[in-house]
Design a protein around this motif. Sequence first.
Motif, short mmCIF file in Angstrom:
data_model
loop_
_atom_site.label_atom_id
_atom_site.label_comp_id
_atom_site.label_asym_id
_atom_site.label_seq_id
_atom_site.Cartn_x
_atom_site.Cartn_y
_atom_site.Cartn_z
N PHE A 6 0.84 -1.20 0.00
CA PHE A 6 0.00 0.00 0.00
C PHE A 6 0.87 1.26 0.00
N LEU A 7 1.89 1.27 0.87
CA LEU A 7 2.79 2.43 0.94
C LEU A 7 3.57 2.60 -0.35
N THR A 8 4.05 1.51 -0.92
CA THR A 8 4.78 1.58 -2.18
C THR A 8 3.89 2.16 -3.28
N GLU A 9 2.66 1.69 -3.38
CA GLU A 9 1.73 2.20 -4.38
C GLU A 9 1.49 3.69 -4.20
N PHE A 10 1.32 4.12 -2.94
CA PHE A 10 1.12 5.54 -2.65
C PHE A 10 2.33 6.36 -3.11
N ILE A 11 3.52 5.89 -2.80
CA ILE A 11 4.73 6.62 -3.19
C ILE A 11 4.86 6.67 -4.71
N LEU A 12 4.61 5.55 -5.37
CA LEU A 12 4.73 5.52 -6.82
C LEU A 12 3.72 6.46 -7.50
N LYS A 13 2.53 6.61 -6.91
CA LYS A 13 1.54 7.55 -7.45
C LYS A 13 1.92 9.00 -7.17
N SER A 14 2.58 9.23 -6.04
CA SER A 14 2.87 10.59 -5.60
C SER A 14 4.10 11.20 -6.26
N ILE A 15 5.04 10.37 -6.64
CA ILE A 15 6.28 10.86 -7.25
C ILE A 15 6.16 10.70 -8.76
N LYS A 16 6.28 11.80 -9.49
CA LYS A 16 6.09 11.75 -10.94
C LYS A 16 7.17 10.95 -11.64
N SER A 17 8.40 11.10 -11.18
CA SER A 17 9.50 10.38 -11.83
C SER A 17 10.50 9.93 -10.77
N PHE A 18 10.94 8.72 -10.90
CA PHE A 18 11.96 8.21 -9.99
C PHE A 18 13.36 8.32 -10.59
N ASP A 19 13.46 8.85 -11.81
CA ASP A 19 14.77 9.06 -12.41
C ASP A 19 15.59 9.99 -11.52
N ASN A 20 16.79 9.62 -11.24
CA ASN A 20 17.74 10.41 -10.44
C ASN A 20 17.31 10.62 -8.99
N GLN A 21 16.34 9.87 -8.49
CA GLN A 21 15.92 10.02 -7.10
C GLN A 21 16.94 9.34 -6.18
N ARG A 22 17.30 10.04 -5.12
CA ARG A 22 18.20 9.51 -4.08
C ARG A 22 17.38 9.47 -2.79
N ILE A 23 17.05 8.27 -2.33
CA ILE A 23 16.13 8.10 -1.21
C ILE A 23 16.88 7.71 0.06
N LEU A 24 16.45 8.30 1.17
CA LEU A 24 16.88 7.89 2.51
C LEU A 24 15.65 7.47 3.29
N GLU A 25 15.66 6.24 3.77
CA GLU A 25 14.58 5.73 4.61
C GLU A 25 15.10 5.67 6.05
N ILE A 26 14.38 6.32 6.95
CA ILE A 26 14.78 6.33 8.36
C ILE A 26 13.94 5.29 9.09
N GLY A 27 14.62 4.34 9.72
CA GLY A 27 13.95 3.26 10.43
C GLY A 27 13.70 2.10 9.49
N SER A 28 14.66 1.23 9.36
CA SER A 28 14.53 0.12 8.41
C SER A 28 15.25 -1.10 8.97
N SER A 29 14.72 -1.63 10.04
CA SER A 29 15.43 -2.68 10.76
C SER A 29 15.65 -3.96 9.97
N ASN A 30 14.86 -4.20 8.90
CA ASN A 30 15.07 -5.44 8.15
C ASN A 30 15.22 -5.24 6.64
N LEU A 31 15.24 -4.03 6.16
CA LEU A 31 15.44 -3.67 4.75
C LEU A 31 14.32 -4.13 3.82
N GLN A 32 13.23 -4.62 4.35
CA GLN A 32 12.15 -5.16 3.52
C GLN A 32 11.58 -4.09 2.57
N PHE A 33 11.26 -2.93 3.09
CA PHE A 33 10.70 -1.86 2.25
C PHE A 33 11.76 -1.35 1.28
N ALA A 34 12.98 -1.21 1.74
CA ALA A 34 14.07 -0.73 0.89
C ALA A 34 14.26 -1.65 -0.32
#
Length: 160
Positions: A83-111
């Motif tokens: 659900f969160l991935t779908e929301f992010i993909l709809k909200s961000i027009k282009s992922f080209d050149n995106q540099r993402i930092l995820e805070i709180g990722s104890s198991n890297l599943q979302f990353a």
Amino acid sequence: INACGICGSLNLESIWELPKLSLTEMFGTYDPNFPAFDQSLIICQYCGHVQLGNQLDPNFLYQPDQYAFRTLPTFKIQKELEFLTEFILKSIKSFDNQRILEIGSSNLQFAKQLRHKVESYAVCDPLLVEFDGQSIDEITIYGKFAEELSVKDLNFSLIF
């Protein structure tokens, strides 16, 4: 906490007092002398954001030998991440050149779900201290508190 974490307003009001609040992610044998903390929920009168009234020392909260919370790969968690991935993909027009930092990722599943859609992906979690500075599956690991990062110098385009 003296200011709203969203808009910075100083106009905060307590809406719920929580005296001697027990911590929910601490495990072990019951100890009646284990620290409890006076806490409150406060609301910003300007923007309506609700947050905790006191910030506890993260060095106490995230001791690896006591803090046991890890996101497990359950059906429920997988659906939430989708659900969160779908929301992010709809909200961000282009992922080209995106540099993402995820805070709180104890198991890297979302990353791992988003890594190959962006230029670079990094995670920050003090529970990953043994992997600090390493790259796992092309994900840069910062095994420390977010407050210890110089986010401005790292030049991320999206932080969550």
